[in-house]
Write an enzyme that holds these catalytic residues in place. Sequence first.
Site, PDB file in Angstrom:
ATOM      1  N   PHE A   1     -15.030  -5.445   9.292  1.00  0.00           N
ATOM      2  CA  PHE A   1     -15.872  -4.662  10.042  1.00  0.00           C
ATOM      3  C   PHE A   1     -15.504  -4.542  11.226  1.00  0.00           C
ATOM      4  O   PHE A   1     -14.770  -5.228  11.978  1.00  0.00           O
ATOM      5  CB  PHE A   1     -17.205  -5.047   9.814  1.00  0.00           C
ATOM      6  CG  PHE A   1     -17.745  -4.797   8.297  1.00  0.00           C
ATOM      7  CD1 PHE A   1     -18.620  -3.699   8.260  1.00  0.00           C
ATOM      8  CD2 PHE A   1     -17.620  -5.780   7.341  1.00  0.00           C
ATOM      9  CE1 PHE A   1     -19.127  -3.175   6.978  1.00  0.00           C
ATOM     10  CE2 PHE A   1     -18.409  -5.501   5.992  1.00  0.00           C
ATOM     11  CZ  PHE A   1     -18.984  -4.400   5.744  1.00  0.00           C
TER      12      PHE A   1
ATOM     13  N   THR B   1      -4.912 -12.357  -0.412  1.00  0.00           N
ATOM     14  CA  THR B   1      -4.296 -13.253   0.548  1.00  0.00           C
ATOM     15  C   THR B   1      -4.962 -13.594   1.913  1.00  0.00           C
ATOM     16  O   THR B   1      -4.206 -14.237   2.665  1.00  0.00           O
ATOM     17  CB  THR B   1      -2.814 -12.433   1.014  1.00  0.00           C
ATOM     18  OG1 THR B   1      -3.366 -11.122   1.217  1.00  0.00           O
ATOM     19  CG2 THR B   1      -2.178 -12.224  -0.202  1.00  0.00           C
TER      20      THR B   1
ATOM     21  N   GLY C   1       3.071  -0.748   3.864  1.00  0.00           N
ATOM     22  CA  GLY C   1       2.187  -1.725   3.126  1.00  0.00           C
ATOM     23  C   GLY C   1       2.602  -2.981   3.322  1.00  0.00           C
ATOM     24  O   GLY C   1       3.758  -3.206   4.022  1.00  0.00           O
TER      25      GLY C   1
ATOM     26  N   TYR D   1     -10.915   2.015   4.714  1.00  0.00           N
ATOM     27  CA  TYR D   1      -9.775   1.717   3.659  1.00  0.00           C
ATOM     28  C   TYR D   1     -10.016   0.852   2.594  1.00  0.00           C
ATOM     29  O   TYR D   1     -10.614  -0.287   2.972  1.00  0.00           O
ATOM     30  CB  TYR D   1      -8.535   1.111   4.560  1.00  0.00           C
ATOM     31  CG  TYR D   1      -7.091   1.239   4.032  1.00  0.00           C
ATOM     32  CD1 TYR D   1      -6.265   2.092   4.019  1.00  0.00           C
ATOM     33  CD2 TYR D   1      -6.711   0.047   3.273  1.00  0.00           C
ATOM     34  CE1 TYR D   1      -5.078   2.368   3.463  1.00  0.00           C
ATOM     35  CE2 TYR D   1      -5.478  -0.259   2.592  1.00  0.00           C
ATOM     36  CZ  TYR D   1      -4.541   1.105   2.750  1.00  0.00           C
ATOM     37  OH  TYR D   1      -3.346   1.076   2.314  1.00  0.00           O
ATOM     38  N   SER D   2      -9.852   1.351   1.393  1.00  0.00           N
ATOM     39  CA  SER D   2     -10.506   0.657   0.399  1.00  0.00           C
ATOM     40  C   SER D   2      -9.650   0.595  -0.661  1.00  0.00           C
ATOM     41  O   SER D   2      -9.427   1.717  -1.513  1.00  0.00           O
ATOM     42  CB  SER D   2     -12.053   0.930  -0.377  1.00  0.00           C
ATOM     43  OG  SER D   2     -12.345   0.306  -1.420  1.00  0.00           O
ATOM     44  N   ASN D   3      -8.989  -0.423  -1.238  1.00  0.00           N
ATOM     45  CA  ASN D   3      -8.135  -0.641  -2.508  1.00  0.00           C
ATOM     46  C   ASN D   3      -8.817  -0.284  -3.812  1.00  0.00           C
ATOM     47  O   ASN D   3      -8.218   0.335  -4.629  1.00  0.00           O
ATOM     48  CB  ASN D   3      -7.513  -1.849  -2.678  1.00  0.00           C
ATOM     49  CG  ASN D   3      -6.492  -2.467  -1.409  1.00  0.00           C
ATOM     50  OD1 ASN D   3      -5.566  -1.738  -1.176  1.00  0.00           O
ATOM     51  ND2 ASN D   3      -6.802  -3.549  -1.009  1.00  0.00           N
TER      52      ASN D   3
ATOM     53  N   SER E   1       0.853  -1.242   0.034  1.00  0.00           N
ATOM     54  CA  SER E   1      -0.039   0.180   0.055  1.00  0.00           C
ATOM     55  C   SER E   1       0.693   1.397  -0.096  1.00  0.00           C
ATOM     56  O   SER E   1       0.089   2.483  -0.166  1.00  0.00           O
ATOM     57  CB  SER E   1      -1.108  -0.042   1.209  1.00  0.00           C
ATOM     58  OG  SER E   1      -2.170  -0.899   1.124  1.00  0.00           O
TER      59      SER E   1
END
Length: 381
Positions: free
Chosen positions: A130, A142, A320, A180-182, A72
């Site tokens: 959550f 992963t 990351g 947090y969202s990729n 990240s």
Amino acid sequence: MSTATSTTMSITPSEQDRRELQKAIEEIVESGFVGVQLRVNDEQGEWAGSAGVAELGGAAKAPANGHFRIGSSTKTFVATLVLQLVAEGAIGLDAPADDYLPEFGLDRRITVRMLLQHTSGLFNHTGELFEDGTVVTGIPSTIAGKEWVDNRFRTYRPEELVRFSLSKPARFEPGTDWSYSNTNYLLARLLTEKVTGRSFAEEIQDRTLGPLGMSGTVAPGTSTEIPEPCTHAYYRYEDAGQEETIDVTRHNPSWVGAGGDMISTTQDLATFFSALMGGKLLPAELLAEMRTPESKVGYGLGLFVQDAGPNGGTIFHHNGGMAGYGALMYSTPDGKKTLTAGLTCVDDADLSIAAAFQNAQQRLVSEVFLGGQADPAQPTG
């Protein structure tokens, strides 16, 4: 009257500091990591060291400036490119992202800023955790064990991953919370490619990597390769009741995409973050925007803002973790003191290395920025 001369070797404070850094990374390896490489730039100059091995079962020591997947920490590179385009007037920071990517039918309330700050509410395509501990799985990542192993060479198109995310309920109304969202960064990278007409790899090369001489940094796309020398990463999973551990150094990182696919070195990360914090990559007003944190966890635009207390002041970072790799990237506000590190481990679906990674991060930040004092826990990114 003559004065006696001592023949005892003395250790200067600076030498002692460097010995403490070497001791710290050796202890991190002892806590369960395969290898650690660390680089510190500060008022004493530059120090680079390593501990552990380059690969399990091998005799070769981990290189001090080997290549590794930075996870990240990639997000800071993506955010920087977006803000460079904002500076040029090609992108509006508070414009709806839908203006640039109408093909996805995004909620018009989601702005470019919300993508960079993780306040869009979009479901994270690699899976959601959550606050009550509930896990909602996404595409095979992963946290999926054997399913990720079986799919690790698969090519995912970013558009495919965005549409998967959009098929899931949003976590909250845009701009009302933080998560947090990729997927936010998949959209951010697609947005840069849409407005420039060029790939992210081409843009980042011309704007950042080339000008800064960062020859060890790669935006790999769907390539499974990693430049040599590199440190090796591993993944442990269960197959038919048997525990297996495999080398996952080479795999297709398109499953995480712009959320964490880049490869770099400790030297290149230090060069980049020092230049960014030192005002060499963005105009002052946009660097200030980047470094303004939201209130929940202190996330700016592509980086974390951390108050390290009276002895440490403010420090900026984006760490990351990615399939057996960990990356640390820290700097003072002026870019003159940096800490960058690459760690390798045996990863697994239970993220059992997570506590050790958090402890390693805290230990190194304490040594470099806080004079050895305890560092309060912070999200690692």
